[in-house]
Design a protein around this motif. Structure first.
Motif, PDB file in Angstrom:
ATOM      1  N   THR A 110      30.891 -45.595 -12.075  1.00  0.00           N
ATOM      2  CA  THR A 110      30.119 -46.547 -11.933  1.00  0.00           C
ATOM      3  C   THR A 110      28.640 -46.484 -11.754  1.00  0.00           C
ATOM      4  O   THR A 110      27.870 -47.345 -12.342  1.00  0.00           O
ATOM      5  N   LEU A 111      28.179 -45.208 -11.690  1.00  0.00           N
ATOM      6  CA  LEU A 111      26.621 -45.031 -11.760  1.00  0.00           C
ATOM      7  C   LEU A 111      26.476 -44.262 -13.104  1.00  0.00           C
ATOM      8  O   LEU A 111      25.328 -43.838 -13.121  1.00  0.00           O
ATOM      9  N   ALA A 112      27.212 -44.184 -13.981  1.00  0.00           N
ATOM     10  CA  ALA A 112      27.057 -43.671 -15.503  1.00  0.00           C
ATOM     11  C   ALA A 112      26.472 -42.262 -15.005  1.00  0.00           C
ATOM     12  O   ALA A 112      25.768 -41.644 -15.862  1.00  0.00           O
ATOM     13  N   VAL A 113      27.074 -41.419 -14.231  1.00  0.00           N
ATOM     14  CA  VAL A 113      26.812 -40.028 -13.968  1.00  0.00           C
ATOM     15  C   VAL A 113      27.591 -39.492 -14.991  1.00  0.00           C
ATOM     16  O   VAL A 113      27.193 -38.095 -15.550  1.00  0.00           O
ATOM     17  N   ASP A 114      28.805 -39.723 -15.166  1.00  0.00           N
ATOM     18  CA  ASP A 114      29.707 -38.954 -15.857  1.00  0.00           C
ATOM     19  C   ASP A 114      30.573 -39.930 -16.875  1.00  0.00           C
ATOM     20  O   ASP A 114      31.385 -40.402 -16.120  1.00  0.00           O
TER      21      ASP A 114
END
Length: 170
Positions: A110-114
């Motif tokens: 959800t945080l677009a880290v991966d």
């Protein structure tokens, strides 16, 4: 609620729905107003507003209810109410009952880290803690029927298509 009261209340509904099937088709809703300053939503409910915002794992400060926790609370409440109604109908004596729900979430998605990390819950666990002397077979039947008739649980089992629209406010 007493068994007789439950049966009487549900008999009125059942009779109505049998004689007029279209009356059983109802639209439930939830709504809320976005608070951009706090990155939160004030969710409307009958007794007032529920503040919902970012979970600390997603950058929130923990001030607000996390929307996923509210969704899990929906499952807890629906499963609990359903279990109580079914136990009443089965005339099972349950002295005390607690229901707990947990959901696993990888915040990297959800945080677009991966981008390969999932967005959304990857597992949900629903647990009932029952203080009862009822036979295990009756409890198993109780849980089977609770699952069968719990609207939130069944919706999660076979999710419906969700459509998204927007309109411009004046």
């Amino acid at each position: 609620m007493k068994l007789q009261t439950l049966r009487e209340n549900q008999a009125v509904c059942k009779t109505q729905y049998q004689s007029s099937p279209d009356s059983a088709l109802q639209t439930l809703q939830a709504s809320g107003e976005i608070d951009f300053k706090n990155l939160a939503v004030l969710v409307d409910r009958p007794a007032g507003l529920i503040p919902a915002g970012l979970h600390p794992g997603g950058g929130g400060d923990g001030t607000f209810f996390c929307p996923v926790e509210i969704m899990l609370a929906g499952l807890v409440s629906c499963a609990g109410v359903t279990l109580a109604a079914v136990a009443t109908t089965m005339q099972l004596e349950i002295r005390r009952a607690k229901v707990c729900c947990e959901g696993d979430l990888d915040f990297r998605g959800t945080l677009a880290v991966d981008r390969s990390a999932p967005v959304g819950l990857t597992a949900i666990r629903l647990q009932f803690d029952l203080d009862t002397a009822s036979e295990e077979s009756k409890i198993e039947k109780l849980l089977e029927l609770t699952h069968r008739y719990c609207v939130v649980h069944r919706t999660l089992d076979s999710p419906p298509a969700v459509s998204v629209t927007w309109m411009r406010s004046n």
